[in-house]
Design a protein around this motif. Structure first.
Motif, PDB file in Angstrom:
ATOM      1  N   ALA A  40       0.696  -1.010  -0.064  1.00 24.38           N
ATOM      2  CA  ALA A  40      -0.018   0.045   0.094  1.00 24.38           C
ATOM      3  C   ALA A  40       0.755   1.188   0.096  1.00 24.38           C
ATOM      4  CB  ALA A  40      -0.856  -0.128   1.189  1.00 24.38           C
ATOM      5  N   ASN A  41       0.510   2.361  -0.726  1.00 24.21           N
ATOM      6  CA  ASN A  41       1.285   3.559  -0.665  1.00 24.21           C
ATOM      7  C   ASN A  41       1.406   4.156   0.611  1.00 24.21           C
ATOM      8  OD1 ASN A  41       1.529   3.244  -3.647  1.00 24.21           O
ATOM      9  ND2 ASN A  41      -0.180   4.594  -4.076  1.00 24.21           N
ATOM     10  N   LEU A  42       0.518   4.124   1.246  1.00 19.30           N
ATOM     11  CA  LEU A  42       0.452   4.485   2.638  1.00 19.30           C
ATOM     12  C   LEU A  42       1.497   4.127   3.419  1.00 19.30           C
ATOM     13  CD1 LEU A  42      -1.194   6.633   4.539  1.00 19.30           C
ATOM     14  CD2 LEU A  42      -2.617   4.618   5.132  1.00 19.30           C
ATOM     15  N   ALA A  43       1.641   2.658   3.361  1.00 16.56           N
ATOM     16  CA  ALA A  43       2.617   1.812   4.072  1.00 16.56           C
ATOM     17  C   ALA A  43       4.304   2.552   3.683  1.00 16.56           C
ATOM     18  CB  ALA A  43       2.399   0.374   4.120  1.00 16.56           C
ATOM     19  N   LYS A  44       4.212   2.372   2.302  1.00 15.39           N
ATOM     20  CA  LYS A  44       5.409   3.026   1.589  1.00 15.39           C
ATOM     21  C   LYS A  44       5.794   4.349   2.148  1.00 15.39           C
ATOM     22  CE  LYS A  44       4.833   0.070  -2.610  1.00 15.39           C
ATOM     23  NZ  LYS A  44       4.562  -0.346  -4.024  1.00 15.39           N
ATOM     24  N   ALA A  45       4.966   5.221   1.810  1.00 16.57           N
ATOM     25  CA  ALA A  45       5.066   6.482   2.581  1.00 16.57           C
ATOM     26  C   ALA A  45       5.656   6.577   4.077  1.00 16.57           C
ATOM     27  CB  ALA A  45       3.714   7.253   2.461  1.00 16.57           C
ATOM     28  N   ALA A  46       4.968   5.803   4.731  1.00 19.75           N
ATOM     29  CA  ALA A  46       5.408   5.517   6.019  1.00 19.75           C
ATOM     30  C   ALA A  46       6.958   5.241   6.398  1.00 19.75           C
ATOM     31  CB  ALA A  46       4.516   4.717   6.974  1.00 19.75           C
ATOM     32  N   GLN A  47       7.368   4.214   5.656  1.00 24.37           N
ATOM     33  CA  GLN A  47       8.684   3.656   5.478  1.00 24.37           C
ATOM     34  C   GLN A  47       9.503   4.826   5.144  1.00 24.37           C
ATOM     35  OE1 GLN A  47       9.741   0.587   6.650  1.00 24.37           O
ATOM     36  NE2 GLN A  47      11.697   1.363   6.390  1.00 24.37           N
ATOM     37  N   SER A  48       9.004   5.356   3.958  1.00 20.51           N
ATOM     38  CA  SER A  48      10.172   6.601   3.572  1.00 20.51           C
ATOM     39  C   SER A  48      10.385   7.684   4.576  1.00 20.51           C
ATOM     40  CB  SER A  48       9.616   7.302   2.449  1.00 20.51           C
ATOM     41  OG  SER A  48       9.605   6.240   1.297  1.00 20.51           O
ATOM     42  N   LYS A  49       9.074   7.920   5.325  1.00 17.92           N
ATOM     43  CA  LYS A  49       9.163   9.094   6.417  1.00 17.92           C
ATOM     44  C   LYS A  49      10.077   8.658   7.263  1.00 17.92           C
ATOM     45  CE  LYS A  49       5.906  11.403   9.275  1.00 17.92           C
ATOM     46  NZ  LYS A  49       4.450  11.408   9.579  1.00 17.92           N
ATOM     47  N   LEU A  50      10.190   7.370   7.849  1.00 13.71           N
ATOM     48  CA  LEU A  50      10.940   6.771   9.024  1.00 13.71           C
ATOM     49  C   LEU A  50      12.405   6.984   8.374  1.00 13.71           C
ATOM     50  CD1 LEU A  50       8.759   3.602  10.205  1.00 13.71           C
ATOM     51  CD2 LEU A  50       9.411   5.750  11.464  1.00 13.71           C
ATOM     52  N   GLU A  51      12.568   6.532   7.035  1.00 15.92           N
ATOM     53  CA  GLU A  51      14.196   6.444   6.653  1.00 15.92           C
ATOM     54  C   GLU A  51      14.759   7.884   6.738  1.00 15.92           C
ATOM     55  OE1 GLU A  51      13.789   4.422   2.986  1.00 15.92           O
ATOM     56  OE2 GLU A  51      13.585   2.593   3.558  1.00 15.92           O
ATOM     57  N   ALA A  52      13.710   8.806   6.324  1.00 15.58           N
ATOM     58  CA  ALA A  52      14.274  10.075   6.385  1.00 15.58           C
ATOM     59  C   ALA A  52      14.238  10.882   7.447  1.00 15.58           C
ATOM     60  CB  ALA A  52      13.312  11.162   5.671  1.00 15.58           C
ATOM     61  N   GLU A  53      13.319  10.173   8.647  1.00 20.05           N
ATOM     62  CA  GLU A  53      13.694  10.852  10.022  1.00 20.05           C
ATOM     63  C   GLU A  53      15.027  10.228  10.900  1.00 20.05           C
ATOM     64  OE1 GLU A  53      10.591  10.658  13.956  1.00 20.05           O
ATOM     65  OE2 GLU A  53       9.826  10.445  11.968  1.00 20.05           O
ATOM     66  N   PHE A  54      15.005   8.638  10.302  1.00 21.12           N
ATOM     67  CA  PHE A  54      16.196   8.131  11.238  1.00 21.12           C
ATOM     68  C   PHE A  54      17.467   7.904  10.450  1.00 21.12           C
ATOM     69  CE2 PHE A  54      12.494   7.510  13.668  1.00 21.12           C
ATOM     70  CZ  PHE A  54      12.829   7.693  15.108  1.00 21.12           C
ATOM     71  N   GLY A  55      17.484   7.971   9.264  1.00 17.26           N
ATOM     72  CA  GLY A  55      18.574   7.751   8.407  1.00 17.26           C
ATOM     73  C   GLY A  55      19.863   8.584   8.835  1.00 17.26           C
ATOM     74  N   LYS A  56      19.658   9.845   9.210  1.00 12.31           N
ATOM     75  CA  LYS A  56      20.872  10.633   9.371  1.00 12.31           C
ATOM     76  C   LYS A  56      21.563  10.141  10.776  1.00 12.31           C
ATOM     77  CE  LYS A  56      22.577  15.299  10.472  1.00 12.31           C
ATOM     78  NZ  LYS A  56      23.740  14.955  11.277  1.00 12.31           N
ATOM     79  N   ARG A  57      20.622   9.726  11.807  1.00 13.29           N
ATOM     80  CA  ARG A  57      21.349   9.517  13.084  1.00 13.29           C
ATOM     81  C   ARG A  57      22.014   7.979  12.793  1.00 13.29           C
ATOM     82  NH1 ARG A  57      16.571   9.263  17.600  1.00 13.29           N
ATOM     83  NH2 ARG A  57      18.075   8.119  18.624  1.00 13.29           N
ATOM     84  N   GLU A  58      21.400   7.173  12.095  1.00 15.34           N
ATOM     85  CA  GLU A  58      21.999   5.978  11.561  1.00 15.34           C
ATOM     86  C   GLU A  58      23.146   6.117  10.854  1.00 15.34           C
ATOM     87  OE1 GLU A  58      20.871   1.493   9.576  1.00 15.34           O
ATOM     88  OE2 GLU A  58      19.737   3.349   8.756  1.00 15.34           O
ATOM     89  N   LYS A  59      23.386   6.956  10.057  1.00 16.49           N
ATOM     90  CA  LYS A  59      24.680   7.182   9.238  1.00 16.49           C
ATOM     91  C   LYS A  59      25.677   7.863  10.250  1.00 16.49           C
ATOM     92  CE  LYS A  59      22.979   8.038   4.644  1.00 16.49           C
ATOM     93  NZ  LYS A  59      22.542   9.005   3.833  1.00 16.49           N
TER      94      LYS A  59
END
Length: 168
Positions: A40-59
């Protein structure tokens, strides 16, 4: 003789009732919730939102880990030429940096898990509302989620995904 007629009449009426129940087909649907949460696009959007929100901290955590490994390798290389006091100080520094890194990694993981649960809950709630709409509009008798075995004939997962994707 009348008891026999009553028994025959009762048996006949029971057969008619059973035939009426069989004549009325049950409408059953099945939804693969794992697939809904993946496609579902909604689930994909949520995943992208999480990656954007937590990606910098992970790096940042990965960079800290790389830096710590480099410092440990440098200490190992320099150890033979260092005084005992200097070697001990640098080892303590590395242990402290490692503890700090592990604490930051745990905090990041806890924050990520909490946010994933929040996003997942929102998607599941919307999907359940869509399933309920389909249930009501198409007059289903039963809709199951996560069955062990099911026929493609009753699978309405794509219908649910399409309805979710159509929402704004």
């Amino acid at each position: 003789m009348s008891k026999l007629l009553q028994s025959v009449a009762l048996a006949a009426s029971m057969m008619v009732a059973a035939a009426a129940v069989h004549a009325q087909e049950l409408k059953i649907g099945y939804v693969n919730s794992e697939r809904v949460l993946k496609e579902a696009n909604l689930a994909k959007a949520a995943q992208s939102k999480l990656e954007a929100e937590f990606g910098k901290r992970e790096k940042d955590l990965s960079a800290l880990e790389t830096k710590l490994r480099g410092a440990a390798a440098q200490l190992e290389k320099d150890a033979p030429t260092l005084s005992d006091a200097e070697r001990g100080r640098r080892q303590r520094d590395l242990v402290e940096q490692d503890r700090d890194l592990q604490r930051k990694r745990r905090e990041w993981q806890e924050d990520l898990t909490q946010r994933k649960n929040e996003e997942l809950t929102a998607v599941v709630e919307k999907a359940n509302r869509v399933i309920k709409q389909i249930f009501d509009n198409e007059k289903y008798d039963l809709i199951l989620q996560d069955a062990i075995h099911f026929s493609p004939r009753v699978d309405i997962t794509k219908k649910v995904i399409d309805a979710l994707n159509a929402q704004k």
